[in-house]
Write a protein that holds these residues in place. Structure first.
Motif: not given
Length: 549
Positions: A204-214
């Motif tokens: 979730d942290d990484l998907a948030g950085e990418a501004k994408m859904s997990p």
């Protein structure tokens, strides 16, 4: 507007805890309309700015045309070469600087000694006002070379202003690109992992950085890198642990595990063995061995085995490379004179000396046997994999070798699958440029990566010789070539060839050239026939494919 400001703030988070120190600045010499930077490894951060002219720059093998008004950023441990011509006097500047960051306890850490930079910028930036940047560079150089301590301090202040302009422009362009470019988002995630690997990180942290859904993020990340984001994080953590062990010091296994983000020692040991092939305690014991790469051909095998040589030939670029890459300032450059070289080793008292048996006399070998244990690679071992396994067996690193080869083969298989629909059906030719001559690369070169490991097709009717053969542009015209990979022996030679044969109608009539299917590699170190250099080529092919798709 408010959301855009927040994104810019995130992009440069932690910038206020950094310090930037000018190390050197040089402009083009008066009356000289050509400027070149020999192929070298950067020991600090660098900026190249040119207000006019034409030329090119290669960074870690990636070739780019230099555009007037552009600022090109280099990072520590990158492999860089550049050539600029027809520029105006005082219109080009090469700047070296250090990036320092506050750590716990207000200590300052110099990022110029690190293999990964936390400097929040892309490699190419175009300021809104190149004229303002030019005038600022002129003022910095004038103050820096004045000889006055006060004026040199003023140059440091103006340098901060230059960096502010650069980073502000980086933020402005970064907002629109991050919103529209998934590749840029994935690169930012990779940067986030390499900066925060010591902390707890979730999908979730990484998907948030990418501004994408997990779910969307996991699919795109694996497609680009060939492994999941969490696998990438694990590999990076273990590599950082290996780096700490290779540097020596008195850190305990528990301290190293905590530093790279593991709170469970048993889990850390399991993951370390999974990636490295041996337990961490055995890896640490091996790091204390003093191993000599007596010939340059031994360096690639040792680096693949994570056995960083403490001594190697002084006239070989890898000596400088691993001094910076692995922070081994105490590396011993071996003298080219045999007597001096042997005396160096007598004083050093190495555990192992790895050499190429075909390049040494019986007398010299006998004198070396009196100094330390020898690993003499037999002449009949012509394959780089066999050489790697031979060295690994002698040094008791068989498990490390098999783990490295397994990862290499998995990466090659991933790239083959990714290229199947594009490069998979193309006829590929690898050629080498040396002076004004062209030579088809032989099988004992980077060509083996393309034809053997990646399974790419050669032009019809061609049979590779072991060491390659010279070829003319006319002969290339007659071949069925869809794509050319060119290994270049230095910038001056490539520029000369461009001014000559590469500007001819014959050259432009080659189908691969007509279609823009020409990729460039630096000759050194990519063309060495070793395990480590082959992995570099594999990574470069993956980068080229990703950029193309």
């Amino acid at each position: 507007m408010q959301g855009g400001n927040k994104m810019k703030e995130d992009r440069h988070q932690g910038l206020d805890a950094m310090a930037f120190k000018l190390r050197a600045i040089s402009g083009s010499e008066s009356g000289n309309r050509e400027w070149s930077l020999r192929m070298q490894f950067l020991s600090c951060h660098a900026l190249l700015f040119t207000s006019s002219g034409q030329g090119w720059i290669t960074v870690d093998g990636k070739f780019e045309e230099v555009s007037p008004g552009g600022i090109y950023v280099g990072f520590p441990c990158q492999y860089v070469e550049a050539f600029i011509h027809t520029h105006d006097e005082q219109g080009l500047y090469w700047i070296l600087f250090d990036v320092l960051e506050e750590t716990e306890g207000d200590a300052i850490e110099n990022q110029s000694l690190q293999t990964k930079s936390l400097f929040p910028s892309k490699s190419e930036i175009f300021p809104k006002s190149p004229v303002s940047v030019l005038q600022l560079c002129k003022a910095i150089e004038k103050q820096w070379t004045s000889g006055s301590s006060l004026k040199r301090f003023g140059a440091q202040a103006r340098f901060q202003e230059l960096l502010y302009i650069l980073l502000e422009q980086d933020a402005l362009t970064g907002v629109s690109e991050r919103e529209s470019n998934s590749d840029e988002s994935l690169e930012l995630v990779r940067f986030y992992i390499e900066k925060n690997y010591g902390s707890r990180i979730t999908i979730d942290d990484l998907a948030g950085e990418a501004k994408m859904s997990p779910r969307h993020f996991m699919r795109l990340f694996k497609k680009r890198h060939g492994c999941s984001a969490m696998e990438y994080l694990t590999i990076h953590r273990i590599k950082q642990a290996q780096m700490l062990m290779l540097q020596g010091g008195k850190a305990s296994l528990k301290d190293i595990a905590r530093h790279v983000g593991y709170q469970d020692d048993m889990y850390f040991r399991r993951k370390f063995r999974e990636i490295s092939g041996i337990p961490p305690a055995a890896f640490m014991r091996n790091c204390r061995q003093k191993i000599v790469a007596y010939h340059s051909s031994a360096i690639g095998a040792l680096l693949a085995l994570k056995a960083i040589p403490f001594a190697a030939p002084e006239n070989h670029p890898w000596t400088d490379y691993y001094r910076r890459k692995y922070e081994r300032d105490n590396v011993l450059p071996l003298n080219t004179d045999e007597s001096s070289r042997l005396e160096q080793l007598r004083l050093a008292k190495p555990d192992w000396i790895v050499l190429d048996e075909g390049r040494i006399s019986g007398d010299e070998k006998g004198r070396l046997e009196e100094i330390g244990s020898l690993c003499a690679i037999p002449q009949e071992l012509r394959d780089w994999r066999s050489c790697l396994r031979y060295v690994a067996f002698a040094l008791n690193k068989v498990e490390e070798a098999e783990a490295w080869l397994d990862q290499y083969d998995k990466k090659a298989a991933f790239i083959r699958r990714q290229m199947a629909g594009t490069l998979g059906k193309e006829k590929v030719l690898v050629i080498e440029v040396s002076g004004q001559r062209l030579k088809i690369a032989g099988l004992r070169s980077m060509a083996s990566v393309f034809y053997e490991d990646l399974g790419l097709a050669m032009p019809d009717g061609m049979i590779l010789k072991e060491l390659g053969e010279e070829v003319s542009i006319t002969q290339l015209q007659e071949m069925d070539i869809d794509r050319l990979f060119i290994a270049m022996d230095g910038g001056r030679q490539l520029e000369g060839l461009r001014q000559g044969g590469m500007q001819s109608e014959s050259w432009r009539s080659i189908p691969a050239v007509q279609n823009g299917c020409v990729d460039l590699f630096p000759w050194s170190p990519f063309n060495e026939y070793t395990a480590f250099s082959h992995e570099l080529v594999l990574n470069e092919v993956l980068r080229l494919w990703q950029n193309r798709t």
